[in-house]
Design a protein around this motif. Structure first.
Motif, short mmCIF file in Angstrom:
data_model
loop_
_atom_site.label_atom_id
_atom_site.label_comp_id
_atom_site.label_asym_id
_atom_site.label_seq_id
_atom_site.Cartn_x
_atom_site.Cartn_y
_atom_site.Cartn_z
N PHE A 21 -5.09 14.43 1.98
CA PHE A 21 -4.45 14.51 3.31
C PHE A 21 -3.85 15.89 3.48
O PHE A 21 -3.34 16.49 2.52
CB PHE A 21 -3.42 13.39 3.53
CG PHE A 21 -2.22 13.38 2.62
CD1 PHE A 21 -1.17 14.29 2.78
CD2 PHE A 21 -2.10 12.43 1.61
CE1 PHE A 21 -0.06 14.27 1.95
CE2 PHE A 21 -0.99 12.39 0.77
CZ PHE A 21 0.03 13.32 0.95
N ASN A 87 8.15 -0.39 0.95
CA ASN A 87 7.41 -0.38 -0.32
C ASN A 87 7.78 -1.57 -1.21
O ASN A 87 7.04 -1.89 -2.14
CB ASN A 87 7.68 0.92 -1.08
CG ASN A 87 7.03 2.12 -0.41
OD1 ASN A 87 6.26 1.95 0.53
ND2 ASN A 87 7.36 3.31 -0.87
N ALA A 88 8.91 -2.20 -0.95
CA ALA A 88 9.27 -3.39 -1.73
C ALA A 88 8.42 -4.59 -1.31
O ALA A 88 8.20 -5.50 -2.10
CB ALA A 88 10.76 -3.71 -1.54
N THR A 98 -0.14 3.58 7.39
CA THR A 98 0.25 2.23 7.80
C THR A 98 1.65 1.81 7.36
O THR A 98 2.17 0.81 7.82
CB THR A 98 -0.76 1.21 7.22
OG1 THR A 98 -1.13 1.63 5.92
CG2 THR A 98 -2.00 1.09 8.08
N ALA A 99 2.27 2.57 6.44
CA ALA A 99 3.50 2.08 5.78
C ALA A 99 4.65 1.84 6.76
O ALA A 99 5.29 0.79 6.73
CB ALA A 99 3.93 3.05 4.68
N ILE A 100 4.91 2.83 7.61
CA ILE A 100 6.07 2.69 8.50
C ILE A 100 5.82 1.58 9.52
O ILE A 100 6.70 0.77 9.82
CB ILE A 100 6.34 4.04 9.23
CG1 ILE A 100 6.52 5.17 8.23
CG2 ILE A 100 7.55 3.92 10.16
CD1 ILE A 100 7.74 5.13 7.38
N ARG A 101 4.59 1.53 9.99
CA ARG A 101 4.25 0.50 10.99
C ARG A 101 4.38 -0.91 10.38
O ARG A 101 4.87 -1.83 11.01
CB ARG A 101 2.87 0.82 11.54
CG ARG A 101 1.78 -0.18 11.50
CD ARG A 101 1.68 -0.88 12.87
NE ARG A 101 0.62 -1.87 12.85
CZ ARG A 101 0.72 -3.03 12.22
NH1 ARG A 101 1.81 -3.36 11.56
NH2 ARG A 101 -0.27 -3.89 12.28
C1 LIG Z 1 3.88 12.82 1.65
C2 LIG Z 1 3.99 11.45 2.27
C3 LIG Z 1 3.53 11.26 3.57
C4 LIG Z 1 3.63 10.02 4.17
N1 LIG Z 1 3.20 9.84 5.46
C5 LIG Z 1 3.32 8.65 6.04
C6 LIG Z 1 2.91 8.47 7.40
O1 LIG Z 1 2.43 9.39 8.08
N2 LIG Z 1 3.04 7.24 7.96
C7 LIG Z 1 3.52 6.20 7.25
O2 LIG Z 1 3.60 5.10 7.79
N3 LIG Z 1 3.94 6.35 5.96
C8 LIG Z 1 3.83 7.53 5.36
N4 LIG Z 1 4.23 7.68 4.07
C9 LIG Z 1 4.72 6.52 3.34
C10 LIG Z 1 6.13 6.19 3.77
O3 LIG Z 1 6.89 7.36 3.87
C11 LIG Z 1 6.76 5.27 2.73
O4 LIG Z 1 5.89 4.18 2.50
C12 LIG Z 1 8.10 4.78 3.24
O5 LIG Z 1 8.99 5.85 3.35
C13 LIG Z 1 8.65 3.73 2.31
O6 LIG Z 1 9.94 3.39 2.75
P1 LIG Z 1 10.88 2.55 1.84
O7 LIG Z 1 12.16 2.46 2.57
O8 LIG Z 1 10.20 1.29 1.43
O9 LIG Z 1 11.02 3.39 0.50
P2 LIG Z 1 11.69 4.83 0.32
O10 LIG Z 1 11.54 5.67 1.54
O11 LIG Z 1 11.15 5.34 -0.99
O12 LIG Z 1 13.23 4.45 0.20
C14 LIG Z 1 13.76 3.88 -0.99
C15 LIG Z 1 15.14 4.41 -1.14
O13 LIG Z 1 15.78 3.70 -2.19
C16 LIG Z 1 16.43 4.64 -3.02
N5 LIG Z 1 16.54 4.03 -4.34
C17 LIG Z 1 15.57 3.85 -5.26
N6 LIG Z 1 16.04 3.24 -6.34
C18 LIG Z 1 17.36 3.02 -6.12
C19 LIG Z 1 18.39 2.41 -6.85
N7 LIG Z 1 18.18 1.89 -8.06
N8 LIG Z 1 19.63 2.36 -6.30
C20 LIG Z 1 19.85 2.86 -5.06
N9 LIG Z 1 18.90 3.46 -4.30
C21 LIG Z 1 17.68 3.53 -4.83
C22 LIG Z 1 15.57 5.88 -3.00
O14 LIG Z 1 16.30 7.02 -3.33
C23 LIG Z 1 15.15 5.90 -1.54
O15 LIG Z 1 16.07 6.57 -0.71
C24 LIG Z 1 4.17 8.92 3.45
C25 LIG Z 1 4.63 9.11 2.13
C26 LIG Z 1 4.53 10.37 1.54
C27 LIG Z 1 5.05 10.53 0.13
#
Ligand SMILES: Cc1cc2nc3c(=O)[nH]c(=O)nc-3n(C[C@H](O)[C@H](O)[C@H](O)COP(=O)(O)OP(=O)(O)OC[C@H]3O[C@@H](n4cnc5c(N)ncnc54)[C@H](O)[C@@H]3O)c2cc1C
Length: 224
Positions: A21, A87-88, A98-101
């Motif tokens: 990408f 992601n959980a 697709t992740a954010i959606r």
């Molecule tokens: C380069 C890149 C580009 C992307 N582009 C897209 C896109 O265009 N569209 C899309 O839909 N998705 C995209 N994604 C994926 C998307 O960003 C992630 O799937 C999404 O951010 C996941 O969100 P989340 O809240 O589940 O996890 P995260 O964003 O990883 O949030 C988890 C949070 O928990 C915290 N944490 C972890 N362990 C602990 C702990 N033990 N105690 C306290 N806090 C903790 C972390 O620090 C973090 O802040 C992309 C990802 C990457 C890496």
């Protein structure tokens, strides 16, 4: 002034070991190589990545990181008290962003239920919410997986594995008896529609994770 020579949109570029990408951002451009570590070694992937960066004229970059991610959807995204969001709850891969959606859908469905449904319905509502969210993830997953169904112009182990081994399991992987939802039949219906000589206007808004227009683009090529 003059024509814009740099890409201003996200690219997904097929490569021998997977795909890359390229996301142009305001201050920098993000590059990521998606590969299968069971099939390709890190060294050969890095070599190919370097070739692509050189072709793209990228001479400076931050330190690289190798991130591992699983492909899964949790069977119990919501247990009535705790919700697994983002992601959980599940993750596929970045090809169709697709992740954010999916996370928005998880938040939306659970809040909708908590705000609008009386607590005494919870026991019955929880499985319905989970089934809906699993169906949502799997419909997206089928669409994303379909991208790999014909392999690529690279006749490499990665693409042969994708075409000949991984994609052919899609029917058993999403068998309604195993997953408890109708994602597979929805996907089949979309494939039926795009194979029809004429698509009735009443079907234009149909979707299976993605809208019919996305299915048409994927099957017939952008702009066809
Ligand atoms: C380069 C890149 C580009 C992307 N582009 C897209 C896109 O265009 N569209 C899309 O839909 N998705 C995209 N994604 C994926 C998307 O960003 C992630 O799937 C999404 O951010 C996941 O969100 P989340 O809240 O589940 O996890 P995260 O964003 O990883 O949030 C988890 C949070 O928990 C915290 N944490 C972890 N362990 C602990 C702990 N033990 N105690 C306290 N806090 C903790 C972390 O620090 C973090 O802040 C992309 C990802 C990457 C890496």
């Amino acid at each position: 002034d003059g024509p814009v020579l740099k890409h201003t949109y996200t690219r997904a570029i097929a490569r021998p070991h997977g795909w890359v990408f390229v996301i142009p951002l305001t201050a920098h451009t993000s590059y990521g190589y998606i590969f299968n570590r069971d099939i390709s070694g890190l060294e050969e992937v890095e070599k190919d990545f370097d070739e692509l960066l050189a072709q793209d004229g990228v001479t400076e970059f931050e330190k690289r990181a190798v991130l591992r991610f699983p492909n899964f959807v949790h069977r119990r995204i919501y247990d009535g008290a705790v919700a697994r969001i983002g992601n959980a709850g599940g993750f596929m891969e970045p090809l169709e962003a697709t992740a954010i959606r999916l996370a928005e859908m998880q938040v939306g469905m659970i809040l909708q239920m908590r705000f609008n449904r009386p607590a005494e319905y919870q026991e019955n509502d929880v499985p319905v919410v989970n089934r809906f969210l699993i169906n949502d993830t799997l419909t997206c997953g089928l669409f994303v997986g379909w991208h790999y169904s014909c392999g690529s112009r690279y006749d490499s182990p990665f693409w042969r594995h994708a075409r000949d081994r991984a994609w052919p399991t899609y029917r058993s992987a999403t068998d309604p008896a195993a997953v408890g939802c109708a994602a597979l039949s929805k996907f089949d219906e979309m494939i039926g529609l795009i194979n029809a000589p004429v698509i009735d206007q009443s079907d234009w808004d149909r979707r299976c994770g993605f809208p019919l227009t996305s299915f048409a683009q994927m099957s017939q090529g952008l702009g066809a």
